[in-house]
Design an enzyme around this catalytic site. Structure first.
Site, PDB file in Angstrom:
ATOM      1  CB  SER A  41      -4.853-102.774  47.097  1.00 50.56           C
ATOM      2  OG  SER A  41      -5.985-103.188  47.837  1.00 50.56           O
ATOM      3  NE  ARG A  50      -5.807-102.446  56.383  1.00 53.49           N
ATOM      4  CZ  ARG A  50      -5.428-102.083  57.607  1.00 53.49           C
ATOM      5  NH1 ARG A  50      -4.132-102.122  57.948  1.00 53.49           N
ATOM      6  NH2 ARG A  50      -6.316-101.669  58.489  1.00 53.49           N
ATOM      7  CG  PHE A  51      -5.951 -99.256  52.746  1.00 52.62           C
ATOM      8  CD1 PHE A  51      -6.988 -99.005  53.632  1.00 52.62           C
ATOM      9  CD2 PHE A  51      -4.697 -99.557  53.257  1.00 52.62           C
ATOM     10  CE1 PHE A  51      -6.782 -99.053  55.001  1.00 52.62           C
ATOM     11  CE2 PHE A  51      -4.474 -99.604  54.621  1.00 52.62           C
ATOM     12  CZ  PHE A  51      -5.514 -99.355  55.501  1.00 52.62           C
ATOM     13  N   PRO A 258      -1.744-105.526  42.797  1.00 49.44           N
ATOM     14  CG  PRO A 258       0.345-105.909  43.777  1.00 49.44           C
ATOM     15  CD  PRO A 258      -0.528-106.352  42.637  1.00 49.44           C
ATOM     16  CG  PHE A 259       1.349-101.417  43.708  1.00 51.31           C
ATOM     17  CD1 PHE A 259       1.266-100.631  44.846  1.00 51.31           C
ATOM     18  CD2 PHE A 259       2.122-102.557  43.744  1.00 51.31           C
ATOM     19  CE1 PHE A 259       1.971-100.972  45.999  1.00 51.31           C
ATOM     20  CE2 PHE A 259       2.826-102.912  44.882  1.00 51.31           C
ATOM     21  CZ  PHE A 259       2.747-102.112  46.023  1.00 51.31           C
ATOM     22  CD  GLU A 276       8.992-102.315  39.607  1.00 52.01           C
ATOM     23  OE1 GLU A 276      10.113-101.889  39.922  1.00 52.01           O
ATOM     24  OE2 GLU A 276       8.723-102.742  38.462  1.00 52.01           O
ATOM     25  CE  LYS A 292      14.988-103.952  35.431  1.00 54.77           C
ATOM     26  NZ  LYS A 292      14.443-104.063  34.057  1.00 54.77           N
TER      27      LYS A 292
END
Length: 469
Positions: A41, A50-51, A258-259, A276, A292
């Site tokens: 993340s 966070r995780f 983050p992803f 995203e 977008k």
């Protein structure tokens, strides 16, 4: 090192691990296992940062090509052929029950499915023939069903090994493995593997002229009333050698996404640095956050602020974002409880390492845990990377793009046995297939788009990746 059980019957058991163990060290320790995975993340101020989740050696592996899924069962060493909807097959081998399995407030994932859904996964269902696309051999879906995981909580500075009943016999070995994690290398360079390197430069499957020809074809379709928006992508490919894990570690230092996610399966690997979110489900509450609208970051603070203001005041980008919000409201409305779908936030600006984005937030509510699979089927692939209307946009994408998107524009997800889920849209994603690596850049095209600007946007989005390998 402490141990505690979570509430309810056959609940998972949480074992605390030393707080100094990093996600990279944990992943390095499990790399020799079948289908190891890291969901990272980042360390930014993004609300999803966070995780980290690390696991390997799944009890079940599902590999889908077209509408056939090969299911490998670890304990019986069986391979079963299943046909039909990949999401229905996944539901069969990863049944969800909100009541049977306790949900921990401390942890996002306590066992379940982790893996990717490739962009073309539902093409057969949608009657889109992509048989003329070749060059990447990864499955359309690759999912493991895991009964243990390490969860690193950056906010509370706690590390947990969570073990379900089905993996109890592995507990001692796993505790020993992660207790000794400091002896494992966090990068391939420390472990003695060959460092990752490109052996040829990246080359796009489109020249600028070829991109512009396809751009104008989309504009013609829009003027003819076939569609309102189409996401057009180009694929950059290069030959490579060495360890793709070291490439992921290096690039995440720049992306801080983050992803982010890293998966490997033999000589194939997925390196995702996505900003995203696709779909999140928490206690039946659904959230999706399409992106977008994009502007590049600048090292000059004044120019950076000007780029951000330009994005925030762009009627074109706001209209493009709103089209996708309407599409996703419709997707969620097909599965969510009647009257529960709402738009919570429109056109929020979020700034990442190399770009500013416009992000909107839509929410809904499921009736029961197993509706997660229906939600995925109804919403996949994500509207932000297809266009509107979705079916026609995908047909046009299939007509104009010459390479399969594979994992790009699909989704990487974890699905807890409780029915909780989080997933990304696989943008800013690299796919390593044997001795080649592929990276895609794309953007949504609407009636007032400018071809030169759209082409530059595809380059802006992936410059951080291809320039730092």
């Amino acid at each position: 090192m402490s141990t505690k059980s979570m509430p309810s019957g056959k609940a998972p058991v949480l074992h605390s691990l030393p707080s100094w163990i990093t996600a990279q060290q944990c992943f390095a320790a499990v790399r020799s296992m079948p289908l190891p995975v890291l969901l990272a993340s980042g360390t930014s101020t993004h609300n999803a940062a966070r995780f980290d989740i690390i696991t390997g050696d799944p009890a079940v592996i599902l590999r889908t090509r077209e509408q056939e899924t090969l299911v490998t069962l670890k304990h019986s060493n069986q391979i079963i052929r299943e046909s039909g909807s990949p999401f229905a097959v996944l539901e069969k081998y990863c049944p969800l029950d909100q009541q049977k399995f306790a949900v921990s407030d401390e942890l996002p994932f306590t066992g379940g499915a982790i893996g990717y859904f490739g962009y073309e996964l539902m093409h057969a269902t949608n009657h889109i023939d992509h048989s003329d696309k070749s060059g990447i051999s990864l499955p359309d879906m690759l999912i493991g069903v895991y009964h243990w995981a390490v969860v690193i909580d950056h906010s509370n500075q706690q590390n947990w090994l969570v073990v379900r009943e089905q993996a109890e016999e592995q507990t001692d070995a796993l505790l020993e493995l992660f207790s000794a994690a400091s002896a494992h290398a966090a990068t391939s360079g420390e472990s003695g593997a060959s460092p990752f390197k490109l052996t040829t430069p990246f080359k796009s499957n489109f020249t600028n002229d070829e991109y512009q020809q396809r751009f104008h074809r989309i504009i013609d379709y829009i003027h003819a009333g076939d569609c309102y928006q189409v996401n057009l992508a180009e694929c950059f490919s290069a030959a490579c050698s060495g360890d793709s894990w070291s490439a992921f570690v290096h690039l995440q230092e720049f992306a801080n996404a983050p992803f982010a996610a890293y998966m490997e399966d033999g000589e194939q690997a997925v390196l995702s640095f996505s900003p995203e979110r696709f779909l999140r489900v928490s206690n039946l509450e659904v959230l999706t956050q399409p992106i977008k609208g994009t502007r590049p970051r600048s090292s000059d603070p004044q120019q950076d602020a000007a780029n951000r203001r330009d994005l925030e005041t762009s009627k074109k980008d706001r209209a493009e974002n709103l089209m996708i919000v309407d599409l996703l409201r419709n997707d969620l409305g097909r599965v969510c409880a009647f009257g529960s779908v709402s738009v919570e936030n429109l056109f929020e600006t979020q700034s990442f390492t190399n770009v500013h984005h416009l992000v909107s937030t839509i929410k809904g509510r499921l009736n029961k845990a197993c509706d997660v699979f229906s939600l995925l089927a109804a919403s996949f692939p994500g509207g932000s990377i297809t266009g509107t209307p979705k079916q026609r946009a995908m047909e046009i994408i299939n007509e104009l793009e010459t390479m399969p998107r594979s994992v790009y524009c699909g989704a990487i997800a974890w699905i807890d046995f409780s029915g909780n889920m989080d997933s990304n849209i696989c943008i800013r994603t690299l796919v390593k297939d044997q001795g080649s690596i592929h990276c895609w850049g794309g953007g949504g095209i609407v009636a007032d788009s400018q071809g030169a600007d759209e082409y530059q946007e595809t380059l802006d989005k992936i410059s951080m990746l291809i320039n730092n390998l």
